[in-house]
Design a protein around this motif. Structure first.
Motif: not given
Ligand code: SF4
Length: 589
Positions: A580-589
């Motif tokens: 979730d943290l990675i997604k919230r920071n826009g780094d999820w692909k």
């Protein structure tokens, strides 16, 4: 400043170091390079600790280290020592101490070596809040170190206990950071401050280490340390290691790259390969690496001259022009002997009908054909002894050199070639090629990383080509990209910075790494730290983009860069919360 004792960069020769006695084991001098590992048990659990030490010894470990968080854990080392001796096992034990001089003083009475970390032995580890030390204050801090270290030296002397001064990148004190920043100089000075106290007090059973998870920083810093010690007339033996190297291929490649680059220069008297795996798994990897490199002693001499144009302490890419996609600042390429691809990796060039990406591949016996060929991309395969004036004259701006070697010291011979090119001002790109008959993947990982990594660490080499017909091509492709990533010159996958675990570890590290990898291995270029505890974890995961760090039994803290953003999350939710943290920071692909 010279980092080798001789002027010879090309012929293998061990650095001359002093001999240190660690119990019945001699280390340094002409003694073999010793291999060691670190237990991950809590020393208060005596039987599991003894059993793990015995497994490390059975695998060939010559020293076993235990972390001792406090005085109680240090006291337990007495029982572990006794139990091992009762079982006929006299392997020297090493106590690993952070933050706790009192624990060091207790442990020094029972074990054969104590490791202290200059970054936190006296100082609290950096708070990044103080950068304004006056000369006087700085001097007072040095006095504090002396006053805290001298009692330990007295106990060590009394009990014939050796000392390791072990600096880690990421655990430098505010005082060091204020003068030197987070630099190789800072790490070296942090070590030298302690060493000078030892020498002034004539305590010489000292081994040194400086480790980092960044292989380039690790290699350059140890070189700088060797040079600085030599300048001050010190020849203490060196312990080598890459921290937080990870597991599987990543761990083996990163370790072989960093440790191998130094061993190839004869630097290093003992080695620990840190893997996020069972401690006894580290020993065969260390053994293979040490044997592979040290057996080149006494090889046929390589005649070559140092161009003086490669800085061993600072990365700079060799100045080349570009041919097709090779050279002049382009990412180093991967060449394969046959076509192969994987879902995420694609070689840049494959050999097909004697051509690479359409460009013909010539041997030096066909120089005339090379000369008359007007193709925009041509390759010339040669080794250092082939490099003559005729070859030099045949190299035009459309030619890429493929550099091979079959010398027992291939690193020395290929390095000699680069120095010859630099001295001659030849700017053609160079792809490093090595061939192996191995069918064991681990053997190949260790050899290829040790042989090739050092060139990328030194900014030499515009690509690599590993030939290994007895290993599946898909594994070879992964290894080729792994070497470039481990040398920090080309990122092709997610990077995991994971600690090897120790008695402080607060969760099942191997299972957690596997779970995090399963969910995040598609995030190319992202660096994720997975660390067993908050004592050393945050500092040592260095430049990770995200961190998963054990903060209490069953609890995890999450980091964005160096900032803790979520605290004490139940372990059962922590992997999902990291995502979730990675997604919230826009780094999820
Ligand atoms: S990060 Fe903590 S748990 Fe991991 S090896 Fe270092 S001290 Fe041990």
């Amino acid at each position: 400043m010279k980092y080798l004792q001789s002027d010879d960069l090309f012929n293998y020769k061990r650095r001359v170091s002093s001999v240190v006695h660690v119990g019945g084991l001699s280390l340094g001098g002409d003694n073999p390079v010793r291999v060691q590992s670190m237990a991950n048990t809590n020393t208060n659990d005596i039987e599991p600790s003894v059993e793990q030490a015995m497994r490390i010894v059975a695998a060939g470990g010559e020293l076993v280290r235990f972390t001792a968080q406090g005085v109680r854990e240090a006291e337990s080392l007495k029982l572990i020592r006794r139990s091992l001796s009762d079982k006929g096992c006299d392997v020297p034990l090493v106590a690993d101490i952070h933050f706790n001089p009192a624990a060091a003083e207790v442990a020094a009475q029972y074990v054969e070596k104590v490791r202290v970390n200059p970054g936190n032995f006296v100082d609290r580890v950096h708070t990044l809040q103080r950068f304004d030390y006056t000369d006087e204050e700085y001097q007072q801090e040095l006095e504090k170190i002396k006053n805290r270290l001298l009692p330990l030296l007295r106990i060590c002397r009394e009990h014939h206990t050796a000392l390791r001064i072990g600096v880690n990148h990421g655990s430098l004190s505010d005082r060091i950071l204020s003068r030197y920043g987070d630099t190789p100089q800072g790490m070296v000075e942090s070590c030298m401050e302690f060493l000078r106290v030892c020498r002034e007090n004539d305590f010489n059973d000292v081994v040194i280490s400086i480790k980092a998870s960044n292989t380039v920083v690790m290699v350059q810093t140890v070189r700088l340390l060797a040079a600085t010690m030599e300048k001050e007339g010190m020849r203490y033996p060196l312990h080598l290691g890459v921290t937080e190297a990870g597991d599987g291929e990543d761990g083996r490649v990163k370790s072989a790259l960093g440790i191998g680059a130094l061993l190839a220069d004869g630097i290093g008297d003992t080695v620990r390969v840190s893997l996020s795996e069972a401690p006894e798994c580290e020993i065969p990897v260390a053994r293979k690496l040490v044997d592979y490199i040290t057996k080149r002693a006494g090889h046929v001499k390589i005649s070559a001259k140092d161009s003086g144009m490669v800085d061993p302490f600072r990365f700079a890419r060799r100045n080349t022009f570009k041919v097709d996609r090779i050279g002049e600042g382009a990412l180093p390429v991967v060449i394969m002997s046959s076509a192969v691809s994987s879902p995420v990796l694609e070689p840049d060039y494959c050999l097909e009908n004697g051509r690479l990406g359409g460009g013909p591949l010539y041997e030096v016996s066909r120089l005339e054909d090379l000369r008359s060929d007007l193709s925009p991309l041509k390759f010339l395969q040669l080794s250092y002894p082939d490099y003559t004036e005729a070859v030099r004259n045949a190299l035009d701006e459309r030619t890429v050199i493929v550099l091979t070697t079959d010398h027992p010291n291939g690193v020395g011979e290929q390095r000699a070639f680069f120095h010859a090119l630099l001295a001659d001002g030849v700017r053609n790109p160079v792809v490093l090629k090595r061939s192996y008959e191995d069918s064991c993947l681990e053997d190949l990982q260790i050899k290829a990383a040790a042989d090739l990594g050092v060139f990328f660490i030194d900014g030499l080499g515009d690509g690599l080509w590993i030939e290994a017909p007895n290993v599946p091509q898909s594994q070879l492709l992964s290894l080729s990209f792994g070497i470039l990533q481990g040398s920090r010159v080309r990122v092709s996958k997610t990077e995991y910075i994971s600690c090897p675990s120790c008695g402080r570890t607060l969760f099942d590290l191997q299972a957690t790494i596997a779970r995090i990898k399963e969910k995040t291995s598609h995030l190319k270029g992202l660096k994720i730290g997975i660390m067993g505890c908050i004592v050393n974890g945050p500092g040592e995961m260095a430049d990770a983009d995200y961190g998963y760090v054990g903060s209490a039994k069953g609890k995890v803290n999450l980091y964005k860069g160096q900032t803790c953003v979520e605290k004490l999350i139940p372990e059962s939710e922590a992997v999902e919360r990291l995502i979730d943290l990675i997604k919230r920071n826009g780094d999820w692909k």
